[in-house]
Design a protein around this motif. Structure first.
Motif, PDB file in Angstrom:
ATOM      1  N   ALA A 192      47.504  83.406 -17.371  1.00  0.00           N
ATOM      2  CA  ALA A 192      48.935  83.617 -17.131  1.00  0.00           C
ATOM      3  C   ALA A 192      49.263  83.547 -15.641  1.00  0.00           C
ATOM      4  O   ALA A 192      50.252  82.915 -15.242  1.00  0.00           O
ATOM      5  CB  ALA A 192      49.368  84.965 -17.699  1.00  0.00           C
ATOM      6  N   ALA A 193      48.436  84.183 -14.815  1.00  0.00           N
ATOM      7  CA  ALA A 193      48.710  84.197 -13.374  1.00  0.00           C
ATOM      8  C   ALA A 193      48.630  82.804 -12.772  1.00  0.00           C
ATOM      9  O   ALA A 193      49.458  82.436 -11.935  1.00  0.00           O
ATOM     10  CB  ALA A 193      47.736  85.136 -12.668  1.00  0.00           C
ATOM     11  N   SER A 194      47.648  82.026 -13.194  1.00  0.00           N
ATOM     12  CA  SER A 194      47.534  80.684 -12.622  1.00  0.00           C
ATOM     13  C   SER A 194      48.699  79.796 -13.036  1.00  0.00           C
ATOM     14  O   SER A 194      49.199  79.003 -12.236  1.00  0.00           O
ATOM     15  CB  SER A 194      46.198  80.042 -12.993  1.00  0.00           C
ATOM     16  N   MET A 195      49.158  79.949 -14.268  1.00  0.00           N
ATOM     17  CA  MET A 195      50.296  79.147 -14.716  1.00  0.00           C
ATOM     18  C   MET A 195      51.583  79.574 -14.002  1.00  0.00           C
ATOM     19  O   MET A 195      52.367  78.734 -13.554  1.00  0.00           O
ATOM     20  CB  MET A 195      50.489  79.268 -16.230  1.00  0.00           C
ATOM     21  N   LEU A 196      51.783  80.878 -13.875  1.00  0.00           N
ATOM     22  CA  LEU A 196      52.962  81.363 -13.158  1.00  0.00           C
ATOM     23  C   LEU A 196      52.935  80.935 -11.701  1.00  0.00           C
ATOM     24  O   LEU A 196      53.956  80.507 -11.150  1.00  0.00           O
ATOM     25  CB  LEU A 196      53.050  82.888 -13.253  1.00  0.00           C
ATOM     26  N   ALA A 197      51.777  81.058 -11.066  1.00  0.00           N
ATOM     27  CA  ALA A 197      51.667  80.691  -9.651  1.00  0.00           C
ATOM     28  C   ALA A 197      51.903  79.197  -9.447  1.00  0.00           C
ATOM     29  O   ALA A 197      52.603  78.801  -8.509  1.00  0.00           O
ATOM     30  CB  ALA A 197      50.302  81.093  -9.111  1.00  0.00           C
ATOM     31  N   ALA A 198      51.348  78.382 -10.321  1.00  0.00           N
ATOM     32  CA  ALA A 198      51.532  76.932 -10.175  1.00  0.00           C
ATOM     33  C   ALA A 198      52.992  76.534 -10.353  1.00  0.00           C
ATOM     34  O   ALA A 198      53.535  75.748  -9.560  1.00  0.00           O
ATOM     35  CB  ALA A 198      50.659  76.194 -11.186  1.00  0.00           C
ATOM     36  N   SER A 199      53.636  77.086 -11.354  1.00  0.00           N
ATOM     37  CA  SER A 199      55.043  76.712 -11.570  1.00  0.00           C
ATOM     38  C   SER A 199      55.945  77.281 -10.482  1.00  0.00           C
ATOM     39  O   SER A 199      56.901  76.625 -10.054  1.00  0.00           O
ATOM     40  CB  SER A 199      55.513  77.149 -12.958  1.00  0.00           C
ATOM     41  N   THR A 200      55.637  78.481  -9.991  1.00  0.00           N
ATOM     42  CA  THR A 200      56.425  79.064  -8.897  1.00  0.00           C
ATOM     43  C   THR A 200      56.219  78.267  -7.620  1.00  0.00           C
ATOM     44  O   THR A 200      57.176  78.006  -6.879  1.00  0.00           O
ATOM     45  CB  THR A 200      56.034  80.537  -8.675  1.00  0.00           C
ATOM     46  N   HIS A 201      54.994  77.872  -7.351  1.00  0.00           N
ATOM     47  CA  HIS A 201      54.709  77.078  -6.155  1.00  0.00           C
ATOM     48  C   HIS A 201      55.466  75.761  -6.196  1.00  0.00           C
ATOM     49  O   HIS A 201      56.057  75.333  -5.201  1.00  0.00           O
ATOM     50  CB  HIS A 201      53.206  76.829  -6.049  1.00  0.00           C
ATOM     51  N   ARG A 202      55.480  75.142  -7.356  1.00  0.00           N
ATOM     52  CA  ARG A 202      56.177  73.851  -7.492  1.00  0.00           C
ATOM     53  C   ARG A 202      57.686  74.009  -7.310  1.00  0.00           C
ATOM     54  O   ARG A 202      58.333  73.189  -6.661  1.00  0.00           O
ATOM     55  CB  ARG A 202      55.883  73.264  -8.870  1.00  0.00           C
ATOM     56  N   ALA A 203      58.234  75.077  -7.890  1.00  0.00           N
ATOM     57  CA  ALA A 203      59.690  75.255  -7.850  1.00  0.00           C
ATOM     58  C   ALA A 203      60.189  75.887  -6.552  1.00  0.00           C
ATOM     59  O   ALA A 203      61.249  75.514  -6.049  1.00  0.00           O
ATOM     60  CB  ALA A 203      60.140  76.102  -9.036  1.00  0.00           C
ATOM     61  N   GLU A 204      59.435  76.865  -6.021  1.00  0.00           N
ATOM     62  CA  GLU A 204      59.953  77.661  -4.902  1.00  0.00           C
ATOM     63  C   GLU A 204      59.138  77.570  -3.621  1.00  0.00           C
ATOM     64  O   GLU A 204      59.570  78.053  -2.596  1.00  0.00           O
ATOM     65  CB  GLU A 204      60.038  79.135  -5.325  1.00  0.00           C
ATOM     66  N   GLY A 205      57.913  77.043  -3.699  1.00  0.00           N
ATOM     67  CA  GLY A 205      57.102  76.905  -2.502  1.00  0.00           C
ATOM     68  C   GLY A 205      55.975  77.922  -2.432  1.00  0.00           C
ATOM     69  O   GLY A 205      55.843  78.820  -3.257  1.00  0.00           O
ATOM     70  N   ALA A 206      55.162  77.758  -1.394  1.00  0.00           N
ATOM     71  CA  ALA A 206      53.952  78.571  -1.240  1.00  0.00           C
ATOM     72  C   ALA A 206      54.255  80.046  -1.014  1.00  0.00           C
ATOM     73  O   ALA A 206      53.572  80.918  -1.563  1.00  0.00           O
ATOM     74  CB  ALA A 206      53.115  78.031  -0.090  1.00  0.00           C
ATOM     75  N   ALA A 207      55.258  80.352  -0.220  1.00  0.00           N
ATOM     76  CA  ALA A 207      55.567  81.761   0.066  1.00  0.00           C
ATOM     77  C   ALA A 207      55.954  82.506  -1.208  1.00  0.00           C
ATOM     78  O   ALA A 207      55.546  83.651  -1.415  1.00  0.00           O
ATOM     79  CB  ALA A 207      56.686  81.854   1.098  1.00  0.00           C
ATOM     80  N   ALA A 208      56.725  81.875  -2.070  1.00  0.00           N
ATOM     81  CA  ALA A 208      57.127  82.505  -3.329  1.00  0.00           C
ATOM     82  C   ALA A 208      55.923  82.704  -4.247  1.00  0.00           C
ATOM     83  O   ALA A 208      55.805  83.730  -4.921  1.00  0.00           O
ATOM     84  CB  ALA A 208      58.189  81.667  -4.032  1.00  0.00           C
ATOM     85  N   ALA A 209      55.015  81.738  -4.266  1.00  0.00           N
ATOM     86  CA  ALA A 209      53.810  81.881  -5.093  1.00  0.00           C
ATOM     87  C   ALA A 209      52.927  83.012  -4.577  1.00  0.00           C
ATOM     88  O   ALA A 209      52.367  83.779  -5.369  1.00  0.00           O
ATOM     89  CB  ALA A 209      53.034  80.568  -5.117  1.00  0.00           C
ATOM     90  N   GLN A 210      52.810  83.137  -3.261  1.00  0.00           N
ATOM     91  CA  GLN A 210      52.036  84.239  -2.689  1.00  0.00           C
ATOM     92  C   GLN A 210      52.656  85.586  -3.048  1.00  0.00           C
ATOM     93  O   GLN A 210      51.953  86.523  -3.405  1.00  0.00           O
ATOM     94  CB  GLN A 210      51.947  84.106  -1.176  1.00  0.00           C
ATOM     95  N   GLU A 211      53.960  85.681  -2.945  1.00  0.00           N
ATOM     96  CA  GLU A 211      54.646  86.930  -3.293  1.00  0.00           C
ATOM     97  C   GLU A 211      54.474  87.251  -4.775  1.00  0.00           C
ATOM     98  O   GLU A 211      54.266  88.404  -5.148  1.00  0.00           O
ATOM     99  CB  GLU A 211      56.127  86.829  -2.932  1.00  0.00           C
ATOM    100  N   LEU A 212      54.547  86.242  -5.617  1.00  0.00           N
ATOM    101  CA  LEU A 212      54.342  86.444  -7.056  1.00  0.00           C
ATOM    102  C   LEU A 212      52.955  87.012  -7.326  1.00  0.00           C
ATOM    103  O   LEU A 212      52.808  87.991  -8.066  1.00  0.00           O
ATOM    104  CB  LEU A 212      54.503  85.126  -7.809  1.00  0.00           C
ATOM    105  N   LEU A 213      51.924  86.420  -6.744  1.00  0.00           N
ATOM    106  CA  LEU A 213      50.556  86.885  -6.982  1.00  0.00           C
ATOM    107  C   LEU A 213      50.323  88.276  -6.405  1.00  0.00           C
ATOM    108  O   LEU A 213      49.623  89.089  -6.996  1.00  0.00           O
ATOM    109  CB  LEU A 213      49.552  85.877  -6.427  1.00  0.00           C
TER     110      LEU A 213
END
Length: 123
Positions: A32-53
């Motif tokens: 779940a975390a890898s899928m959420l991080a990948a889709s967040t990174h694609r949509a919002e960028g690296a900073a958003a993916a880092q914050e999500l994780l």
């Protein structure tokens, strides 16, 4: 989606060799975390993916508190007491995580040698 399916198939295939406990640990959160991080990174960028994780990691502390408490009490107490205690542990750990995160944001991550926020951050 294909990556998620591949991960699930890999875990399922390895489950007999890993055993129920280990494969159960691998199943839900990394997938779940890898899928959420990948889709967040694609949509919002690296900073958003880092914050999500980071937030997901903090939230998993409460989930772990629930399951550890429930696991320790199952078989020793009635089901209502088990879930009541596990829920209380969840709220307590979540409050601790919230306090820690709030303190980290207020101080910018800076603490004195005694573990307290610097005076200029409090005033």
């Amino acid at each position: 989606m294909a990556l998620a399916a591949l991960m699930v198939c890999g875990i399922t295939t390895a489950a007999p060799a890993l055993g129920a406990r280990v494969s159960g640990l691998f199943s839900p959160f990394p997938v779940a975390a890898s899928m959420l991080a990948a889709s967040t990174h694609r949509a919002e960028g690296a900073a958003a993916a880092q914050e999500l994780l980071r937030a997901l990691g903090a939230g998993l502390v409460s989930l772990a508190a629930f399951f550890v408490t429930a696991g320790m009490l199952l078989g020793r107490a009635n089901i209502a007491s088990v879930f009541g205690a596990a829920t209380a542990a969840t709220f307590a750990s979540h409050a601790g995580v919230w306090w820690h995160e709030r303190r980290r944001r207020v101080t910018g991550g800076r603490l004195t040698e005694r573990g307290r926020p610097p005076r200029e951050c409090i005033e």
